[in-house]
Motif scaffolding. Structure first.
Motif, PDB file in Angstrom:
ATOM      1  N   PHE A   1       0.846  -1.194   0.000  1.00  0.00           N
ATOM      2  CA  PHE A   1       0.000   0.000   0.000  1.00  0.00           C
ATOM      3  C   PHE A   1       0.880   1.243   0.000  1.00  0.00           C
ATOM      4  O   PHE A   1       2.062   1.191   0.358  1.00  0.00           O
ATOM      5  CB  PHE A   1      -0.959   0.016   1.195  1.00  0.00           C
ATOM      6  CG  PHE A   1      -0.311  -0.093   2.549  1.00  0.00           C
ATOM      7  CD1 PHE A   1       0.149   1.026   3.229  1.00  0.00           C
ATOM      8  CD2 PHE A   1      -0.159  -1.333   3.151  1.00  0.00           C
ATOM      9  CE1 PHE A   1       0.733   0.923   4.471  1.00  0.00           C
ATOM     10  CE2 PHE A   1       0.427  -1.449   4.408  1.00  0.00           C
ATOM     11  CZ  PHE A   1       0.873  -0.314   5.070  1.00  0.00           C
TER      12      PHE A   1
ATOM     13  N   ASN B   1      -1.490   6.596   2.628  1.00  0.00           N
ATOM     14  CA  ASN B   1      -2.776   6.138   3.133  1.00  0.00           C
ATOM     15  C   ASN B   1      -2.823   6.054   4.659  1.00  0.00           C
ATOM     16  O   ASN B   1      -3.911   6.058   5.236  1.00  0.00           O
ATOM     17  CB  ASN B   1      -3.131   4.775   2.545  1.00  0.00           C
ATOM     18  CG  ASN B   1      -3.608   4.881   1.116  1.00  0.00           C
ATOM     19  OD1 ASN B   1      -4.573   5.561   0.825  1.00  0.00           O
ATOM     20  ND2 ASN B   1      -2.908   4.220   0.206  1.00  0.00           N
TER      21      ASN B   1
ATOM     22  N   LYS C   1      -6.681  -4.185   4.392  1.00  0.00           N
ATOM     23  CA  LYS C   1      -6.030  -4.012   3.091  1.00  0.00           C
ATOM     24  C   LYS C   1      -5.524  -5.356   2.574  1.00  0.00           C
ATOM     25  O   LYS C   1      -5.570  -5.632   1.367  1.00  0.00           O
ATOM     26  CB  LYS C   1      -4.872  -3.021   3.218  1.00  0.00           C
ATOM     27  CG  LYS C   1      -4.094  -2.774   1.941  1.00  0.00           C
ATOM     28  CD  LYS C   1      -4.913  -2.013   0.911  1.00  0.00           C
ATOM     29  CE  LYS C   1      -4.074  -1.681  -0.320  1.00  0.00           C
ATOM     30  NZ  LYS C   1      -4.858  -0.979  -1.349  1.00  0.00           N
TER      31      LYS C   1
ATOM     32  N   SER D   1      -8.391  -6.895   0.769  1.00  0.00           N
ATOM     33  CA  SER D   1      -9.223  -6.008  -0.051  1.00  0.00           C
ATOM     34  C   SER D   1      -9.600  -6.634  -1.390  1.00  0.00           C
ATOM     35  O   SER D   1     -10.662  -6.329  -1.949  1.00  0.00           O
ATOM     36  CB  SER D   1      -8.522  -4.666  -0.277  1.00  0.00           C
ATOM     37  OG  SER D   1      -7.284  -4.846  -0.947  1.00  0.00           O
ATOM     38  N   THR D   2      -8.742  -7.516  -1.933  1.00  0.00           N
ATOM     39  CA  THR D   2      -9.094  -8.170  -3.194  1.00  0.00           C
ATOM     40  C   THR D   2     -10.086  -9.312  -2.971  1.00  0.00           C
ATOM     41  O   THR D   2     -10.859  -9.652  -3.864  1.00  0.00           O
ATOM     42  CB  THR D   2      -7.826  -8.719  -3.892  1.00  0.00           C
ATOM     43  OG1 THR D   2      -7.123  -9.579  -2.998  1.00  0.00           O
ATOM     44  CG2 THR D   2      -6.920  -7.575  -4.310  1.00  0.00           C
TER      45      THR D   2
ATOM     46  N   ASP E   1      -7.438   4.371   0.711  1.00  0.00           N
ATOM     47  CA  ASP E   1      -7.839   3.869  -0.610  1.00  0.00           C
ATOM     48  C   ASP E   1      -8.816   2.698  -0.524  1.00  0.00           C
ATOM     49  O   ASP E   1      -9.104   2.063  -1.539  1.00  0.00           O
ATOM     50  CB  ASP E   1      -6.602   3.459  -1.404  1.00  0.00           C
ATOM     51  CG  ASP E   1      -5.780   2.384  -0.693  1.00  0.00           C
ATOM     52  OD1 ASP E   1      -5.991   2.188   0.530  1.00  0.00           O
ATOM     53  OD2 ASP E   1      -4.938   1.744  -1.342  1.00  0.00           O
ATOM     54  N   ILE E   2      -9.322   2.388   0.679  1.00  0.00           N
ATOM     55  CA  ILE E   2     -10.332   1.335   0.820  1.00  0.00           C
ATOM     56  C   ILE E   2     -11.500   1.849   1.652  1.00  0.00           C
ATOM     57  O   ILE E   2     -11.384   2.858   2.362  1.00  0.00           O
ATOM     58  CB  ILE E   2      -9.760   0.063   1.502  1.00  0.00           C
ATOM     59  CG1 ILE E   2      -9.261   0.384   2.919  1.00  0.00           C
ATOM     60  CG2 ILE E   2      -8.664  -0.561   0.657  1.00  0.00           C
ATOM     61  CD1 ILE E   2      -8.854  -0.844   3.728  1.00  0.00           C
TER      62      ILE E   2
ATOM     63  N   LYS F   1     -13.627  -3.092   0.304  1.00  0.00           N
ATOM     64  CA  LYS F   1     -13.396  -2.980  -1.139  1.00  0.00           C
ATOM     65  C   LYS F   1     -12.531  -1.747  -1.428  1.00  0.00           C
ATOM     66  O   LYS F   1     -12.546  -0.766  -0.667  1.00  0.00           O
ATOM     67  CB  LYS F   1     -14.709  -2.893  -1.909  1.00  0.00           C
ATOM     68  CG  LYS F   1     -15.531  -1.638  -1.617  1.00  0.00           C
ATOM     69  CD  LYS F   1     -16.793  -1.617  -2.476  1.00  0.00           C
ATOM     70  CE  LYS F   1     -17.609  -0.349  -2.212  1.00  0.00           C
ATOM     71  NZ  LYS F   1     -18.825  -0.299  -3.055  1.00  0.00           N
ATOM     72  N   PRO F   2     -11.755  -1.814  -2.522  1.00  0.00           N
ATOM     73  CA  PRO F   2     -10.959  -0.643  -2.912  1.00  0.00           C
ATOM     74  C   PRO F   2     -11.867   0.490  -3.352  1.00  0.00           C
ATOM     75  O   PRO F   2     -12.952   0.252  -3.902  1.00  0.00           O
ATOM     76  CB  PRO F   2     -10.110  -1.159  -4.082  1.00  0.00           C
ATOM     77  CG  PRO F   2     -10.201  -2.647  -4.018  1.00  0.00           C
ATOM     78  CD  PRO F   2     -11.532  -2.958  -3.402  1.00  0.00           C
TER      79      PRO F   2
END
Length: 378
Positions: free
Chosen positions: A127, A131, A148, A151-152, A197-198, A219-220
């Motif tokens: 990351f 952030n 994070k 997150s995917t 960013d999430i 989620k992003p």
């Protein structure tokens, strides 16, 4: 600080058990972001007062003692890493060097952490440092890392006691779930959703009448058109800078100079005040012109002086055109007229005479500059 500094940690390190203050967290993450992808061994990674103050958003007098106190504490902090059926207890830092006359501190990670921070090929989380720099709580930073990591995948579940352990809160911290929810989870949700960013939300999983686990959905963030446009502009600017650096580094090296990125960055910043969009072309022209003059003793100092004097003209609302390579070369550049940052740069280079900055090869600056010049004429 540099733009887009990246933190890369193995997932085992993400899930290690430790407790750090928010400032300790940010220092560790900053040091991790300084690790190069090619590093095979830990180096001494430097933290300056300036970088520290930027990270902590501090104003006023130097905070050297504050950095020293924090790093002293970091050498005592343990983290516990589970690996291959064993739990290892290790300190973050094996060596700290206080450069008292420079206002900087050099630190090196404990060698045991090498497989968790160096040459990572799989099972890692990445990351951007920015952030976490604006997050105000160490618990929020830890929850950001843990989410994070998934997150995917999009979701992750923790038992309450497990999550507290990850955060270093312990069994005795926030004994009432309502306090833990309000002061830790909801506070983190607000900060993470606003500043990183999430985004995430969570559901409570009950066992009987008590909340036993939390199920997170993460989620992003979707980048806006404006964000993408800004990134494209920054990438284009970075490309121009790297291209200019390649050509000028070769030029200066031919004349036995080492041109550092920091000096070129300062030149470009000054040139922007003078020529705006033409800054890259003009810095290139200025450098080429200087090396056509035979009696200049220090070309880096000479160019720095010219740009500094032209900036003064801009600030005073007068024309800068009377300041040129030809007119200035007839004068003696006095040391006191050079900006403070150049004196600092000279000291740094003197201490590290063999340091050579990396650069991107074969960028074709000549063609880029010609194309850019043509665009400006349209």
């Amino acid at each position: 600080m540099k733009k887009n500094e990246i933190v890369v940690k193995s997932n085992q390190l993400i899930e290690a058990k430790y407790k750090l203050s928010v400032r300790e967290q940010k220092i560790i993450l900053y040091l991790i972001s300084q690790i190069s992808l090619n590093d095979e061994e830990f180096k001494m990674y430097r933290l300056s007062i300036k970088a520290f103050c930027e990270m902590m958003d501090l104003k006023g007098s130097p905070k050297y003692k504050e950095i020293k106190d924090i790093t002293d504490g970091l050498q005592q902090k343990l983290l516990k890493i589970r690996s291959e059926g064993k739990v290892y207890s290790v300190t973050w830092l094996s060596l700290v060097v206080y450069n008292e006359n420079e206002g900087t501190i050099d630190m090196r990670f404990d060698p045991f952490l090498k497989p968790f921070l160096l040459q990572l090929k799989k099972e890692f989380t990445k990351f951007e440092l920015k952030n976490v720099l604006h997050l105000k709580s160490s618990n929020t930073i830890r929850l950001y890392e843990l989410l994070k990591q998934y997150s995917t995948i999009g979701e992750r579940q923790f038992r309450i006691d497990e999550l507290k352990e990850y955060m270093g809160i312990g069994k005795d911290g926030y004994k009432k779930y309502t306090d833990f929810k309000r002061k830790v989870i909801l506070a983190a949700e607000k900060e993470i959703n606003e500043k990183t960013d999430i985004t995430f939300y969570f559901k409570e999983i009950k066992k009987g009448r008590s909340v036993a686990s939390l199920h997170f959905f993460v989620k992003p963030k979707t980048k806006t058109i404006e964000d993408k446009a800004a990134e494209a502009v920054n990438e284009e600017i970075d490309d121009w800078f790297e291209s200019l650096f390649v050509q000028l580094e070769l030029l200066f090296k031919k004349h036995d100079y080492t041109l550092g990125r920091e000096v070129l960055k300062r030149w470009v910043e000054a040139a922007h005040k003078i020529w705006e969009e033409n800054k890259y072309i003009e810095v290139n022209k200025l450098s080429q012109q200087c090396f056509r003059m035979d009696h200049i003793n220090n070309h880096i100092a000479f160019i720095t002086y010219i740009l500094n004097e032209k900036c003064k003209c801009i600030e005073n609302g007068t024309s800068h055109h009377h300041i040129s390579v030809e007119t200035v070369s007839k004068k003696t550049i006095r040391k006191e007229l050079l900006p403070d940052w150049f004196e600092d740069y000279k000291v740094e280079k003197k201490e590290q005479p063999n340091e050579i900055d990396t650069y991107l090869p074969n960028k074709g600056l000549g063609n880029l500059l010609e194309n850019f010049e043509e665009e400006l004429k349209k």
